[in-house]
Design a protein around this motif. Structure first.
Motif, PDB file in Angstrom:
ATOM      1  N   GLU A  61       0.781  -1.275   0.073  1.00 33.22           N
ATOM      2  CA  GLU A  61      -0.097  -0.015   0.119  1.00 33.22           C
ATOM      3  C   GLU A  61       0.867   1.320   0.021  1.00 33.22           C
ATOM      4  OE1 GLU A  61      -2.490   0.649   3.689  1.00 33.22           O
ATOM      5  OE2 GLU A  61      -0.738   0.140   4.811  1.00 33.22           O
ATOM      6  N   SER A 109      -3.085  -2.258  -2.543  1.00 25.22           N
ATOM      7  CA  SER A 109      -2.823  -2.862  -3.762  1.00 25.22           C
ATOM      8  C   SER A 109      -3.861  -3.700  -4.381  1.00 25.22           C
ATOM      9  CB  SER A 109      -1.448  -3.533  -3.964  1.00 25.22           C
ATOM     10  OG  SER A 109      -1.632  -4.747  -2.956  1.00 25.22           O
ATOM     11  N   SER A 110      -3.982  -3.977  -5.698  1.00 22.45           N
ATOM     12  CA  SER A 110      -5.046  -4.665  -6.100  1.00 22.45           C
ATOM     13  C   SER A 110      -4.458  -6.280  -5.725  1.00 22.45           C
ATOM     14  CB  SER A 110      -4.825  -4.902  -7.617  1.00 22.45           C
ATOM     15  OG  SER A 110      -3.549  -5.177  -8.198  1.00 22.45           O
ATOM     16  N   PRO A 149      -7.505  -1.992  -6.924  1.00 25.82           N
ATOM     17  CA  PRO A 149      -6.830  -1.026  -5.516  1.00 25.82           C
ATOM     18  C   PRO A 149      -7.912  -0.288  -4.979  1.00 25.82           C
ATOM     19  CG  PRO A 149      -6.354  -0.613  -7.991  1.00 25.82           C
ATOM     20  CD  PRO A 149      -6.918  -1.644  -8.111  1.00 25.82           C
ATOM     21  N   TRP A 205      -2.966   1.418 -10.415  1.00 21.11           N
ATOM     22  CA  TRP A 205      -1.902   1.194  -9.507  1.00 21.11           C
ATOM     23  C   TRP A 205      -0.620   0.816 -10.228  1.00 21.11           C
ATOM     24  CZ3 TRP A 205      -1.225   0.340  -4.167  1.00 21.11           C
ATOM     25  CH2 TRP A 205      -0.004  -0.521  -3.890  1.00 21.11           C
ATOM     26  N   ASN A 208       3.520  -0.497  -8.783  1.00 23.01           N
ATOM     27  CA  ASN A 208       4.422  -1.258  -7.949  1.00 23.01           C
ATOM     28  C   ASN A 208       5.600  -0.399  -7.747  1.00 23.01           C
ATOM     29  OD1 ASN A 208       2.639  -3.549  -7.749  1.00 23.01           O
ATOM     30  ND2 ASN A 208       3.533  -4.390  -9.478  1.00 23.01           N
ATOM     31  N   MET A 217       3.710   5.520  -9.097  1.00 20.95           N
ATOM     32  CA  MET A 217       2.619   5.502  -8.780  1.00 20.95           C
ATOM     33  C   MET A 217       2.185   7.144  -8.349  1.00 20.95           C
ATOM     34  SD  MET A 217      -0.140   4.010  -7.760  1.00 20.95           S
ATOM     35  CE  MET A 217      -1.519   4.248  -6.729  1.00 20.95           C
TER      36      MET A 217
END
Length: 257
Positions: free
Chosen positions: A108, A175-176, A197, A239, A241, A246
């Motif tokens: 997150e 996160s997804s 997400p 989203w 990583n 981001m």
């Protein structure tokens, strides 16, 4: 205390009113009759001393009555500065290890503010609350709230000492995730379900798609003082990583009123 202040203000107003009556009398009877007599040096000194004593007595009484109010007006400086903890990216990664591989993954992102006391008085019983949310669409829609929130120490009320600071989490984006669905009679995975997400403002206010908001917060302190600030938040629902990618999908700024 308010009664004493009103009485003192009225007394102070009598002085210019008296002087105005001397120079602009409404009737001759209001004009003072002064005796034309030369004053000796001793008389002059005596009158000066008596006048000085009267002024000193009045000043002492005024200060004694309104010491706290005068201190707050002339000596105390209340100032809370607000800034992002991460001024560059605005959001910070929260990582975790993944399964048996121990790979580090971002689970997150969080956005935090810092409230620093740059004044000369400690702020007591600082409480923060969400006042309203305006959804920016074709036509704005504002929903009013009065939701008490918690500081980063999980307390609803805190003390901010001189030159000290407190932190507050504005929002988080989880996160997804992919969940495997199994057949009722077969333990083998059957299909995958993707959870999008999720942006979280409070436990009860969450978003899973593109959103553009303006959020008003209120910080209240002792002595009926308060600060108000507005957050502008624009998230496209995507989203990434890495925080470097981001941050392009989350735009956030604040304005202190």
């Amino acid at each position: 205390m308010k009664k004493n202040l009103i009485i003192t203000v009225l007394v102070l107003l009598l002085i210019p009113a008296y002087l105005a009556g001397i120079f602009f009398p409404v009737h001759k009877s209001f004009i003072p009759h002064l005796i034309n007599k030369d004053l000796s040096v001793n008389d002059l000194i005596t009158r000066l001393v008596q006048s000085g004593a009267a002024v000193a007595t009045f000043t002492s009484a005024f200060v004694a009555l309104f010491r706290d109010e005068l201190r707050r007006i002339f000596l105390e400086k209340h100032d809370i500065s607000i800034s992002f903890i991460d001024e560059t990216n605005k959001i910070t990664e929260i990582t975790d290890t993944e399964g048996e591989t121990d790979n580090t993954v971002v689970k997150e992102y969080i956005c935090r503010l810092e409230f620093k006391n740059t004044g000369n008085v400690a702020e007591k019983n600082a409480e923060i609350s969400m006042q309203n949310i305006t959804t920016k669409r074709v036509s704005d829609n504002t929903v009013k709230y009065d939701i008490p929130l918690v500081w980063e120490n999980n307390q609803t009320s805190t003390r901010i000492p001189i030159k000290g600071c407190r932190h507050f989490t504005l929002f988080s984006i989880a996160s997804s995730q992919e969940l495997e669905e199994n057949d009722e009679f077969d333990s083998a995975p059957r299909s995958n379900t993707t959870i999008p997400p999720k942006l979280k403002l409070t436990n009860d206010i969450e978003y899973t798609s593109e959103i553009k908001l303006e959020i008003t917060y209120l910080i209240s302190y002792d002595n009926n003082r308060h600060d108000e600030f507005t957050i502008s938040l624009d998230w496209d629902g995507k989203w990434q990583n890495r925080v470097l990618e981001m941050k392009d999908h989350v735009k956030v700024s604040f304005k202190k009123k």
